[in-house]
Scaffold this motif. Structure first.
Motif, PDB file in Angstrom:
ATOM      1  N   ALA A 213       0.830  -1.209   0.000  1.00 50.20           N
ATOM      2  CA  ALA A 213       0.000   0.000   0.000  1.00 50.20           C
ATOM      3  C   ALA A 213       0.864   1.258   0.000  1.00 50.20           C
ATOM      4  N   GLU A 214       2.110   1.136   0.467  1.00 43.83           N
ATOM      5  CA  GLU A 214       2.979   2.308   0.593  1.00 43.83           C
ATOM      6  C   GLU A 214       3.934   2.473  -0.588  1.00 43.83           C
ATOM      7  N   THR A 215       3.637   1.801  -1.678  1.00 46.49           N
ATOM      8  CA  THR A 215       4.511   1.852  -2.850  1.00 46.49           C
ATOM      9  C   THR A 215       4.734   3.274  -3.345  1.00 46.49           C
ATOM     10  N   LEU A 216       3.723   4.126  -3.253  1.00 51.87           N
ATOM     11  CA  LEU A 216       3.865   5.496  -3.753  1.00 51.87           C
ATOM     12  C   LEU A 216       4.932   6.280  -2.982  1.00 51.87           C
ATOM     13  N   ILE A 217       5.157   5.929  -1.725  1.00 46.19           N
ATOM     14  CA  ILE A 217       6.230   6.584  -0.974  1.00 46.19           C
ATOM     15  C   ILE A 217       7.584   6.160  -1.543  1.00 46.19           C
ATOM     16  N   HIS A 218       7.716   4.876  -1.870  1.00 47.18           N
ATOM     17  CA  HIS A 218       8.935   4.400  -2.538  1.00 47.18           C
ATOM     18  C   HIS A 218       9.136   5.152  -3.854  1.00 47.18           C
ATOM     19  N   CYS A 219       8.068   5.291  -4.623  1.00 49.67           N
ATOM     20  CA  CYS A 219       8.162   5.994  -5.911  1.00 49.67           C
ATOM     21  C   CYS A 219       8.746   7.385  -5.734  1.00 49.67           C
ATOM     22  N   GLU A 220       8.262   8.089  -4.730  1.00 53.16           N
ATOM     23  CA  GLU A 220       8.696   9.468  -4.524  1.00 53.16           C
ATOM     24  C   GLU A 220      10.155   9.532  -4.075  1.00 53.16           C
ATOM     25  N   ILE A 221      10.558   8.617  -3.218  1.00 53.31           N
ATOM     26  CA  ILE A 221      11.958   8.598  -2.775  1.00 53.31           C
ATOM     27  C   ILE A 221      12.891   8.268  -3.937  1.00 53.31           C
ATOM     28  N   TYR A 222      12.520   7.284  -4.761  1.00 59.40           N
ATOM     29  CA  TYR A 222      13.342   6.976  -5.937  1.00 59.40           C
ATOM     30  C   TYR A 222      13.434   8.184  -6.863  1.00 59.40           C
ATOM     31  N   ARG A 223      12.303   8.817  -7.117  1.00 55.00           N
ATOM     32  CA  ARG A 223      12.278   9.961  -8.042  1.00 55.00           C
ATOM     33  C   ARG A 223      13.201  11.077  -7.569  1.00 55.00           C
ATOM     34  N   LEU A 224      13.204  11.326  -6.272  1.00 55.57           N
ATOM     35  CA  LEU A 224      13.963  12.453  -5.727  1.00 55.57           C
ATOM     36  C   LEU A 224      15.445  12.148  -5.518  1.00 55.57           C
ATOM     37  N   THR A 225      15.776  10.886  -5.270  1.00 56.53           N
ATOM     38  CA  THR A 225      17.161  10.547  -4.908  1.00 56.53           C
ATOM     39  C   THR A 225      17.899   9.715  -5.948  1.00 56.53           C
ATOM     40  N   GLY A 226      17.164   8.962  -6.780  1.00 51.95           N
ATOM     41  CA  GLY A 226      17.823   8.038  -7.708  1.00 51.95           C
ATOM     42  C   GLY A 226      18.514   6.894  -6.996  1.00 51.95           C
ATOM     43  N   CYS A 227      18.092   6.614  -5.761  1.00 55.99           N
ATOM     44  CA  CYS A 227      18.746   5.561  -4.965  1.00 55.99           C
ATOM     45  C   CYS A 227      18.501   4.181  -5.573  1.00 55.99           C
ATOM     46  N   GLY A 228      19.166   3.169  -5.002  1.00 57.09           N
ATOM     47  CA  GLY A 228      19.070   1.827  -5.558  1.00 57.09           C
ATOM     48  C   GLY A 228      18.191   0.876  -4.778  1.00 57.09           C
ATOM     49  N   ALA A 229      17.892   1.208  -3.506  1.00 54.42           N
ATOM     50  CA  ALA A 229      17.078   0.310  -2.685  1.00 54.42           C
ATOM     51  C   ALA A 229      16.476   1.100  -1.521  1.00 54.42           C
ATOM     52  N   ILE A 230      15.280   0.682  -1.098  1.00 56.71           N
ATOM     53  CA  ILE A 230      14.580   1.319   0.030  1.00 56.71           C
ATOM     54  C   ILE A 230      14.050   0.219   0.939  1.00 56.71           C
ATOM     55  N   TYR A 231      14.361   0.319   2.223  1.00 58.69           N
ATOM     56  CA  TYR A 231      13.906  -0.669   3.203  1.00 58.69           C
ATOM     57  C   TYR A 231      13.062   0.036   4.272  1.00 58.69           C
ATOM     58  N   HIS A 232      11.890  -0.504   4.531  1.00 62.46           N
ATOM     59  CA  HIS A 232      10.947   0.095   5.488  1.00 62.46           C
ATOM     60  C   HIS A 232      10.546  -0.950   6.520  1.00 62.46           C
ATOM     61  N   VAL A 233      10.786  -0.643   7.805  1.00 63.85           N
ATOM     62  CA  VAL A 233      10.455  -1.593   8.865  1.00 63.85           C
ATOM     63  C   VAL A 233       9.721  -0.890  10.006  1.00 63.85           C
ATOM     64  N   HIS A 234       9.005  -1.695  10.793  1.00 60.48           N
ATOM     65  CA  HIS A 234       8.287  -1.217  11.976  1.00 60.48           C
ATOM     66  C   HIS A 234       8.954  -1.827  13.203  1.00 60.48           C
ATOM     67  N   THR A 235       9.483  -0.995  14.079  1.00 64.95           N
ATOM     68  CA  THR A 235      10.054  -1.498  15.324  1.00 64.95           C
ATOM     69  C   THR A 235       9.526  -0.680  16.497  1.00 64.95           C
ATOM     70  N   VAL A 236       9.661  -1.214  17.684  1.00 60.80           N
ATOM     71  CA  VAL A 236       9.188  -0.507  18.874  1.00 60.80           C
ATOM     72  C   VAL A 236       9.953   0.805  19.048  1.00 60.80           C
ATOM     73  N   PHE A 237      11.280   0.767  18.909  1.00 63.37           N
ATOM     74  CA  PHE A 237      12.059   1.981  19.164  1.00 63.37           C
ATOM     75  C   PHE A 237      11.823   3.059  18.114  1.00 63.37           C
ATOM     76  N   ASN A 238      11.672   2.684  16.839  1.00 62.73           N
ATOM     77  CA  ASN A 238      11.421   3.759  15.869  1.00 62.73           C
ATOM     78  C   ASN A 238      10.025   4.362  16.060  1.00 62.73           C
ATOM     79  N   ASN A 239       9.072   3.572  16.526  1.00 63.26           N
ATOM     80  CA  ASN A 239       7.754   4.119  16.851  1.00 63.26           C
ATOM     81  C   ASN A 239       7.817   5.053  18.058  1.00 63.26           C
ATOM     82  N   LEU A 240       8.554   4.638  19.086  1.00 62.47           N
ATOM     83  CA  LEU A 240       8.646   5.444  20.300  1.00 62.47           C
ATOM     84  C   LEU A 240       9.294   6.805  20.034  1.00 62.47           C
ATOM     85  N   VAL A 241      10.413   6.816  19.320  1.00 65.12           N
ATOM     86  CA  VAL A 241      11.077   8.106  19.100  1.00 65.12           C
ATOM     87  C   VAL A 241      10.291   8.996  18.151  1.00 65.12           C
TER      88      VAL A 241
END
Length: 213
Positions: A87-115
């Motif tokens: 469902a979040e593919t469009l966010i990947h699209c935008e990051i690729y478009r703006l950066t030209g990067c080669g890979a994007i990794y998205h994860v959910h963890t307790v600490f990243n949610n807390l901060v």
């Protein structure tokens, strides 16, 4: 017009995604089918590109023949498939478009949610002077970075539209509030390095905040 994706390019991208998915699932970073990974494939221009991405709703601790698919710069499948992109593919699209990067990794963890909630009012997570900032090729002594936080709207295009306003090419990550981190790199190895660095830094920031109380 970009060249068609070769079968061997697709297979290589899928194999790299499978390896990354297995490693990160073992860390417990994909609870309840959450998270998504993508790797860009073939030629790139900001107007036209292709990437392989994890299919929606899959248990990422299990490997199957239908875990990934190819999509274009609009997040639409490039081949006939019964799979749905994340469902979040469009966010990947935008990051690729703006950066030209080669890979994007998205994860959910307790600490990243807390901060993300702890620093929501600031709209960014400050990290000051921690050694692992060097993982982002930032070598300043006592370096300070700010990881931007975006609101976690249910409307994904609404989130994607905000990415250009906050993306800092020096800091390869964007956080969604009470959701998770998007980390990227020039290639899968670098994206993994950046993701692991962010997760270490988030845990450090949260624990240090508690110690200061």
């Amino acid at each position: 017009m970009t060249a068609p994706i070769l079968l061997e390019e697709k297979q290589r991208a899928f194999a790299e995604l499978r390896e990354a998915k297995t490693l990160l699932a073992a860390k417990g970073w994909f609870p309840a089918t959450s998270g998504n990974l993508s790797i860009r494939v073939g030629e790139f221009s900001p107007e036209q590109f292709t990437f392989a991405i994890t299919a929606s709703g899959k248990d990422k601790s299990v490997n199957t023949p239908s875990d990934f698919l190819l999509v274009n710069e609009k997040g639409q499948p490039t081949e006939a498939t019964g799979l749905k992109p994340s469902a979040e593919t469009l966010i990947h699209c935008e990051i690729y478009r703006l950066t030209g990067c080669g890979a994007i990794y998205h994860v959910h963890t307790v600490f990243n949610n807390l901060v993300s909630e702890l620093f929501w009012e600031q709209r960014s997570i400050p990290v000051e002077g921690v050694e692992l900032i060097k993982a982002f090729n930032i070598w300043d002594e006592d370096a300070v970075i700010h990881v931007p936080i975006l609101p976690n709207y249910a409307d994904i295009p609404k989130i994607a539209a905000l990415v250009p306003d906050v993306l800092d090419k020096r800091v390869p990550g964007i956080m969604l509030r009470k959701h998770g981190i998007y980390a990227w790199g020039a290639n899968p190895f670098e994206a993994k390095r950046h993701l692991e660095a962010f997760e270490f830094l988030f845990e450090y920031v949260y624990r240090w905040h508690l110690l200061k109380k």
